[in-house]
Enzyme design. Structure first.
Site, mmCIF file in Angstrom:
data_model
loop_
_atom_site.group_PDB
_atom_site.id
_atom_site.type_symbol
_atom_site.label_atom_id
_atom_site.label_comp_id
_atom_site.label_asym_id
_atom_site.label_seq_id
_atom_site.Cartn_x
_atom_site.Cartn_y
_atom_site.Cartn_z
ATOM 1 N N PRO A 153 30.579 -19.010 62.153
ATOM 2 C CA PRO A 153 30.255 -20.180 62.982
ATOM 3 C C PRO A 153 31.343 -20.493 64.007
ATOM 4 O O PRO A 153 31.131 -21.259 64.936
ATOM 5 C CB PRO A 153 30.105 -21.318 61.974
ATOM 6 C CG PRO A 153 30.422 -20.779 60.639
ATOM 7 C CD PRO A 153 30.654 -19.315 60.726
ATOM 8 N N GLU A 180 34.071 -19.177 51.591
ATOM 9 C CA GLU A 180 34.715 -20.144 52.483
ATOM 10 C C GLU A 180 35.236 -19.479 53.746
ATOM 11 O O GLU A 180 35.669 -20.143 54.662
ATOM 12 C CB GLU A 180 35.848 -20.872 51.756
ATOM 13 C CG GLU A 180 35.363 -21.966 50.827
ATOM 14 C CD GLU A 180 34.348 -22.890 51.488
ATOM 15 O OE1 GLU A 180 34.711 -23.558 52.467
ATOM 16 O OE2 GLU A 180 33.199 -22.933 51.025
ATOM 17 N N ARG A 218 15.998 -4.863 70.671
ATOM 18 C CA ARG A 218 14.820 -4.940 71.546
ATOM 19 C C ARG A 218 15.159 -4.653 73.004
ATOM 20 O O ARG A 218 14.284 -4.427 73.821
ATOM 21 C CB ARG A 218 14.112 -6.295 71.390
ATOM 22 C CG ARG A 218 14.918 -7.473 71.794
ATOM 23 C CD ARG A 218 14.289 -8.754 71.308
ATOM 24 N NE ARG A 218 12.949 -8.948 71.830
ATOM 25 C CZ ARG A 218 12.675 -9.273 73.085
ATOM 26 N NH1 ARG A 218 13.661 -9.448 73.943
ATOM 27 N NH2 ARG A 218 11.439 -9.429 73.488
ATOM 28 N N ASP A 233 11.396 -11.856 79.547
ATOM 29 C CA ASP A 233 11.715 -12.799 78.484
ATOM 30 C C ASP A 233 12.299 -14.094 79.023
ATOM 31 O O ASP A 233 12.957 -14.108 80.055
ATOM 32 C CB ASP A 233 12.813 -12.217 77.576
ATOM 33 C CG ASP A 233 12.255 -11.220 76.605
ATOM 34 O OD1 ASP A 233 11.035 -11.165 76.478
ATOM 35 O OD2 ASP A 233 13.075 -10.515 75.995
HETATM 36 N N1 ADE Z 1 28.012 -17.436 59.108
HETATM 37 C C1 ADE Z 1 27.779 -18.675 58.639
HETATM 38 N N2 ADE Z 1 27.249 -19.451 59.582
HETATM 39 C C2 ADE Z 1 27.136 -18.686 60.697
HETATM 40 C C3 ADE Z 1 26.685 -18.930 62.007
HETATM 41 N N3 ADE Z 1 26.225 -20.124 62.381
HETATM 42 N N4 ADE Z 1 26.718 -17.932 62.890
HETATM 43 C C4 ADE Z 1 27.207 -16.730 62.522
HETATM 44 N N5 ADE Z 1 27.659 -16.443 61.302
HETATM 45 C C5 ADE Z 1 27.634 -17.407 60.392
#
Ligand code: ADE
Length: 307
Positions: A153, A180, A218, A233
């Site tokens: 994330p 974590e 793709r 697209d």
């Molecule tokens: N791993 C956990 N959450 C994620 C996300 N939002 N994007 C990429 N990998 C992740």
């Protein structure tokens, strides 16, 4: 390149154009996919006039490191992935990080230094897995040129632009994080890129990896049924896609817009462009800043924006 036509190859972006006075068959182009027909004609008509022209496409090889290889089984056995793999346009190898541990318990994680909740993925098996994969990459492919992507994330947000960028590589290595997090030394000394699929936290990088490879695969030439469909697209044009209809022309009391039944291609194209602009203005007005619009189209966009 071991093909007998090697000297007649011309590389144009992802394509290898084979100029040949005789027909070439897949056996003569080992390890790579040959595609003939409409695409070949489209790509080459203006440039070459050989008796037979084959378009050879680079295979994209994707290696995914995960603690849960079974998560990939079903997605890779259907739809776009199956098609790309069956056509040998894409190769996807799933590696179990646990296979690169050396202790009796196959330990992949440990407590975080400094305390805190959860476990952290250990660096050793991840480094060893990537090194094992890279040792199989030929010097010709240039192992330094292979992006090593951590799904997290904290990464840069995935976009169509990033998918296009990644689709240009012939090799990609994806690492699915878990628990974590991942030992920081993996970030600092191994990965070359970090990608997030959105501002939310998943329980692991597997679903994110699937999203990334779907968006990339793709775009590989030959994977989609129609070579133009990826160009239309949403996002590829900078606009959201216009509304689509199919038969029947009237369903319940809902009718397909008349212009689409008219057979007038210019009118249809105009309508589709206008609809794409209106839809983008209504739903994602911020995308219009980067879209290439005429002054008339900009006025239409302004009129369509929600108050
Ligand atoms: N791993 C956990 N959450 C994620 C996300 N939002 N994007 C990429 N990998 C992740």
């Amino acid at each position: 390149m071991s093909s007998p036509f090697a000297k007649n190859f011309k590389k144009i972006r992802n394509f290898y154009i084979v100029l040949s006075s005789k027909r070439c068959f897949p056996a003569e182009i080992k390890g790579e996919q040959q595609l003939e027909g409409r695409l070949a004609k489209q790509k080459t008509r203006r440039t070459f006039s050989a008796a037979f022209i084959c378009v050879k496409i680079k295979i994209v090889q994707i290696d995914i490191l995960t603690l849960f290889p079974q998560m990939f089984q079903s997605p890779l056995s259907a739809g776009i992935f199956k098609r790309a793999i069956d056509r040998k346009l894409v190769g996807i190898n799933i590696h179990n990080i646990r296979d690169y541990t050396h202790d009796k318990h196959h330990t992949v994680d440990d407590y975080p230094y400094g305390g805190g909740a959860g476990m952290v993925l250990k660096p050793e098996p991840i480094f060893e897995a990537v090194e094992a994969i890279k040792s199989n990459i030929s010097h010709k492919q240039g192992d330094n040129a292979v992006p090593i992507i951590l799904l997290t994330p904290q990464g840069r947000p995935l976009s169509q632009q990033i998918a296009v960028e990644l689709s240009k590589y012939s090799r990609l290595i994806l690492i699915c994080g878990h628990y974590e997090g991942v030992d920081e030394r993996v970030r600092e000394h191994l990965v070359t890129d970090e990608i997030s699929i959105g501002d939310y936290v998943l329980s692991g990088g597997e679903l994110a990896a699937m999203v990334v490879i779907d968006a990339v695969v793709r775009l590989v030439p030959g994977v989609l049924g129609s070579e133009v469909s990826a160009l239309d697209d949403s996002y590829a044009t900078g606009l959201l896609e216009y509304p689509q209809y199919t038969r029947p022309p009237v369903y319940r009391e809902w009718v397909v817009p008349e212009v689409l039944l008219s057979g007038n291609h210019a009118q249809v194209a105009k309508w589709q462009r206008e609809q794409a602009i209106i839809r983008t203005a209504e739903r994602r007005p911020e995308l219009l800043d980067k879209a290439n619009l005429s002054s008339e189209e900009r006025q239409l966009a302004d009129r369509s924006k929600q108050p």
